[in-house]
Design an enzyme around this catalytic site. Structure first.
Site, PDB file in Angstrom:
ATOM      1  CG  HIS A 155      -0.009  35.143 -51.711  1.00 37.32           C
ATOM      2  ND1 HIS A 155      -1.207  35.489 -51.132  1.00 37.32           N
ATOM      3  CD2 HIS A 155      -0.228  35.186 -53.050  1.00 37.32           C
ATOM      4  CE1 HIS A 155      -2.107  35.708 -52.071  1.00 37.32           C
ATOM      5  NE2 HIS A 155      -1.545  35.521 -53.247  1.00 37.32           N
ATOM      6  CG  ASP A 358       3.846  33.801 -42.192  1.00 34.09           C
ATOM      7  OD1 ASP A 358       3.612  33.559 -43.384  1.00 34.09           O
ATOM      8  OD2 ASP A 358       3.272  33.214 -41.255  1.00 34.09           O
TER       9      ASP A 358
HETATM   10  C1  GDG Z   1       0.662  32.190 -47.474  1.00 37.29           C
HETATM   11  C2  GDG Z   1       1.840  32.962 -46.867  1.00 37.29           C
HETATM   12  C3  GDG Z   1       0.254  34.824 -46.326  1.00 37.29           C
HETATM   13  C4  GDG Z   1      -4.696  26.809 -41.380  1.00 37.29           C
HETATM   14  N1  GDG Z   1      -4.891  25.629 -40.780  1.00 37.29           N
HETATM   15  C5  GDG Z   1      -6.170  25.276 -41.017  1.00 37.29           C
HETATM   16  C6  GDG Z   1      -6.757  26.283 -41.781  1.00 37.29           C
HETATM   17  N2  GDG Z   1      -5.828  27.212 -41.991  1.00 37.29           N
HETATM   18  C7  GDG Z   1      -6.084  28.445 -42.740  1.00 37.29           C
HETATM   19  C8  GDG Z   1      -6.014  29.652 -41.808  1.00 37.29           C
HETATM   20  C9  GDG Z   1      -5.630  30.753 -42.783  1.00 37.29           C
HETATM   21  C10 GDG Z   1      -4.772  30.008 -43.798  1.00 37.29           C
HETATM   22  O1  GDG Z   1      -5.093  28.622 -43.721  1.00 37.29           O
HETATM   23  C11 GDG Z   1      -3.289  30.139 -43.483  1.00 37.29           C
HETATM   24  O2  GDG Z   1      -2.865  31.388 -43.898  1.00 37.29           O
HETATM   25  P1  GDG Z   1      -1.500  32.042 -43.415  1.00 37.29           P
HETATM   26  O3  GDG Z   1      -1.492  33.427 -43.909  1.00 37.29           O
HETATM   27  O4  GDG Z   1      -1.445  31.983 -41.929  1.00 37.29           O
HETATM   28  O5  GDG Z   1      -0.311  31.149 -43.983  1.00 37.29           O
HETATM   29  P2  GDG Z   1       0.100  30.394 -45.393  1.00 37.29           P
HETATM   30  O6  GDG Z   1      -0.780  29.239 -45.685  1.00 37.29           O
HETATM   31  O7  GDG Z   1       1.544  30.089 -45.234  1.00 37.29           O
HETATM   32  O8  GDG Z   1      -0.133  31.474 -46.527  1.00 37.29           O
HETATM   33  C12 GDG Z   1       1.330  33.885 -45.766  1.00 37.29           C
HETATM   34  C13 GDG Z   1      -0.812  34.049 -47.072  1.00 37.29           C
HETATM   35  O9  GDG Z   1      -0.236  33.187 -48.049  1.00 37.29           O
HETATM   36  C14 GDG Z   1      -1.811  34.986 -47.761  1.00 37.29           C
HETATM   37  O10 GDG Z   1      -1.184  35.916 -48.572  1.00 37.29           O
HETATM   38  O11 GDG Z   1      -0.361  35.501 -45.249  1.00 37.29           O
HETATM   39  O12 GDG Z   1       2.389  34.658 -45.257  1.00 37.29           O
HETATM   40  O13 GDG Z   1       2.821  32.074 -46.357  1.00 37.29           O
HETATM   41  O14 GDG Z   1      -6.753  31.261 -43.432  1.00 37.29           O
HETATM   42  O15 GDG Z   1      -7.237  29.813 -41.168  1.00 37.29           O
HETATM   43  N3  GDG Z   1      -8.022  26.251 -42.193  1.00 37.29           N
HETATM   44  C15 GDG Z   1      -8.748  25.162 -41.843  1.00 37.29           C
HETATM   45  N4  GDG Z   1      -8.239  24.139 -41.125  1.00 37.29           N
HETATM   46  C16 GDG Z   1      -6.960  24.156 -40.669  1.00 37.29           C
HETATM   47  O16 GDG Z   1      -6.516  23.204 -40.007  1.00 37.29           O
HETATM   48  N5  GDG Z   1     -10.023  25.104 -42.233  1.00 37.29           N
END
Ligand code: GDG
Length: 490
Positions: A155, A358
């Site tokens: 990821h 990212d």
């Molecule tokens: C890894 C990789 C890749 C965030 N804050 C809250 C919350 N979130 C949710 C978001 C989103 C998820 O968490 C975050 O996903 P991201 O993709 O932005 O980032 P990572 O956690 O670093 O994920 C990344 C991912 O894996 C998938 O392959 O895209 O590059 O680093 O869904 O909405 N959800 C809630 N409260 C929050 O305060 N409920």
């Protein structure tokens, strides 16, 4: 039908959890559609000597989980996974703790997970392992005689080969990757970096077939950009009116939602916002930056540093520009309930997603899926998020260059409606077409195929493998039929 066995470091109970990182969200979206189970850590620390996995059915899926000991948590999770592999793969060698001796327990936990998973595997199962915590797991499963197709999806981004080669155990990591049938990554850049790393670390060879040879093993490498379920962020009739009434037209909200991680570029975002207010006094009182930054991996030193830095930056910008009735930055170091995300995205005129690096970034896709196509907000996206390869109609910025960030903000705030709509239409099309479903299906199909290729290799052929191949071919055929049936139904 073949079961899909998902394996990740952390298994999330989505019925109870308020928040999950991107990996949990992506796995959950896939398991909702496919029979199987989800194996991994339950999030508990327990000193039991040989913890046994527990199986629970929650909602529409089954989880099989076990705890970690405090030493496992320290060395395997906080240590090797998050203080070596995470920084190096994000090209932050300066933050990597190579000397701490975490590697032995990293492999040990992987071996224990494999020992507990192996007896649960049935001949037709397809095993899909997720992320950097579990690189050695396929090798450990193979040692236990598991011949099923095993795929790995990373990821996080893959930094340049030169960075990965700095890991003292880089050869062991490269060989462990060679035990998979398929490795999936988020972008074409990651594919190139991975091949480069395998070539330089263990003389991996790119074969005319497109497969990669690592020692005696052959594997497929492919790009599978992870997606969201756009229907989670769609609006039903009547829902928007209530929201529109609650919107404040005088102050435009710029939204940021990022785990509090040094890769997410938060200090740069705050500094650029401060610079923008300084250079554009007309915009004071007319915009507010709402930044949610839920806590994550707080016991890792680098994460404590970033927390202190952000608090000080937000305080100084608010102190400098704030008024009695206007606070420029609304910085919230807490988790928002998932049920509120959609409305927050929808009522924000700008989505500001500016990671330094990212893998993909699901927040960017969630922001697009939540917008009103008639009056959409604008996505400002870092060039260094994996999502930028797909979402090129966003306002793309270089998060290291504060001037470029402020320019991007101005462009987004002043964008004519026709341009906003045109950009949003293209972005939404991409988000819908490469959704979580497409991601899960395409990886699964490629994994079944890659498993067949390995078993079909003459040097490895045996009657048992032949039978497994026949079973797999049946599975693949059945799967295509299932897919066609699913398409007809929608
Ligand atoms: C890894 C990789 C890749 C965030 N804050 C809250 C919350 N979130 C949710 C978001 C989103 C998820 O968490 C975050 O996903 P991201 O993709 O932005 O980032 P990572 O956690 O670093 O994920 C990344 C991912 O894996 C998938 O392959 O895209 O590059 O680093 O869904 O909405 N959800 C809630 N409260 C929050 O305060 N409920």
């Amino acid at each position: 039908m073949a079961r899909l066995v998902m394996v990740s470091n952390r298994v999330i109970d989505f019925n109870a959890a308020q928040q999950a990182g991107g990996v949990g969200v992506a796995i959950y979206n896939t398991l909702e559609r496919q029979s199987g189970f989800w194996f991994g850590w339950d999030g508990r620390i327990d000193e039991t000597d040989d913890p046994q996995p527990k199986s629970v059915s929650i909602g529409g899926y089954t989880t099989v989980t076990e705890p970690l000991t405090a030493a496992d948590y320290n060395d395997y999770y906080l240590g090797y996974s998050n203080s070596v592999l995470w920084p190096v793969f994000h090209n932050r060698l300066d933050l990597a703790q190579f000397e701490a001796g975490y590697y032995a327990r990293y492999v040990e936990v992987n071996a224990r997970f494999a020992k507990h998973l192996a007896p649960l595997i049935e001949p037709d199962d397809v095993i899909w392992i997720h992320d950097y915590h579990l690189v050695p797991m396929a090798l450990e499963l193979r040692k236990l005689g598991i011949e099923n197709p095993i795929g790995f999806f990373l990821h996080i981004p893959i930094g340049p080969a030169q960075a990965l080669l700095a890991i003292p155990e880089n050869k062991a990591i490269a060989r462990a990757l060679g035990a998979y049938d398929l490795i999936g990554v988020q972008t074409q850049t990651d594919v190139r970096n991975l091949i480069d790393f395998l070539q330089q670390s263990v003389y991996g060879r790119l074969l005319p077939s497109g497969r990669i040879r690592v020692d005696e093993a052959e594997l497929d490498v492919g790009c599978f950009p992870v997606g969201i379920d756009p229907s989670d962020f769609a609006f039903g009739p009547g829902e928007e009116e209530a929201l529109a009434a609650a919107e404040n037209d005088n102050v435009h909200r710029i939204i940021g939602i990022d785990r509090l991680d040094y890769t997410k570029g938060l200090p740069q975002k705050f500094k650029a916002y401060g610079k923008f207010l300084e250079e554009n006094p007309d915009y004071r009182r007319r915009i507010v930056l709402s930044q949610f930054a839920p806590p994550t991996r707080e016991s890792v030193e680098a994460y404590a540093d970033i927390k202190a830095e952000l608090e000080s930056l937000a305080g100084s910008i608010n102190g400098r520009f704030g008024e009695l009735d206007w606070i420029p930055i609304n910085y919230i170091h807490r988790t928002i309930p998932r049920s509120e995300l959609r409305d927050i995205y929808r009522t924000s005129r700008i989505g500001l997603v500016t990671p330094l690096k990212d893998g993909m970034n699901l927040v960017a896709k969630e922001y697009i899926a939540s917008q009103d196509p008639v009056d959409p907000g604008v996505l400002i996206l870092s060039k260094f998020a994996g999502a930028a390869e797909q979402l090129s109609d966003a306002v793309l910025v270089n998060p290291y260059d504060l001037g470029d960030l402020t320019q991007g903000l101005k462009q987004a705030l002043e964008m004519p409606m026709a341009e906003k709509r045109a950009r949003h239409e293209k972005l939404l099309k991409t988000v819908r077409e490469s959704d979580a479903d497409a991601w899960g299906r395409s990886f699964f199909a490629a994994l079944v195929k890659a498993g067949q290729r390995r078993i079909g290799r003459p040097s490895k052929s045996s009657p048992a493998m032949g039978r497994a191949l026949e079973r797999l071919q049946g599975t693949a055929k059945k799967n295509t039929t299932d897919r066609m049936a699913a398409n007809v139904g929608t």
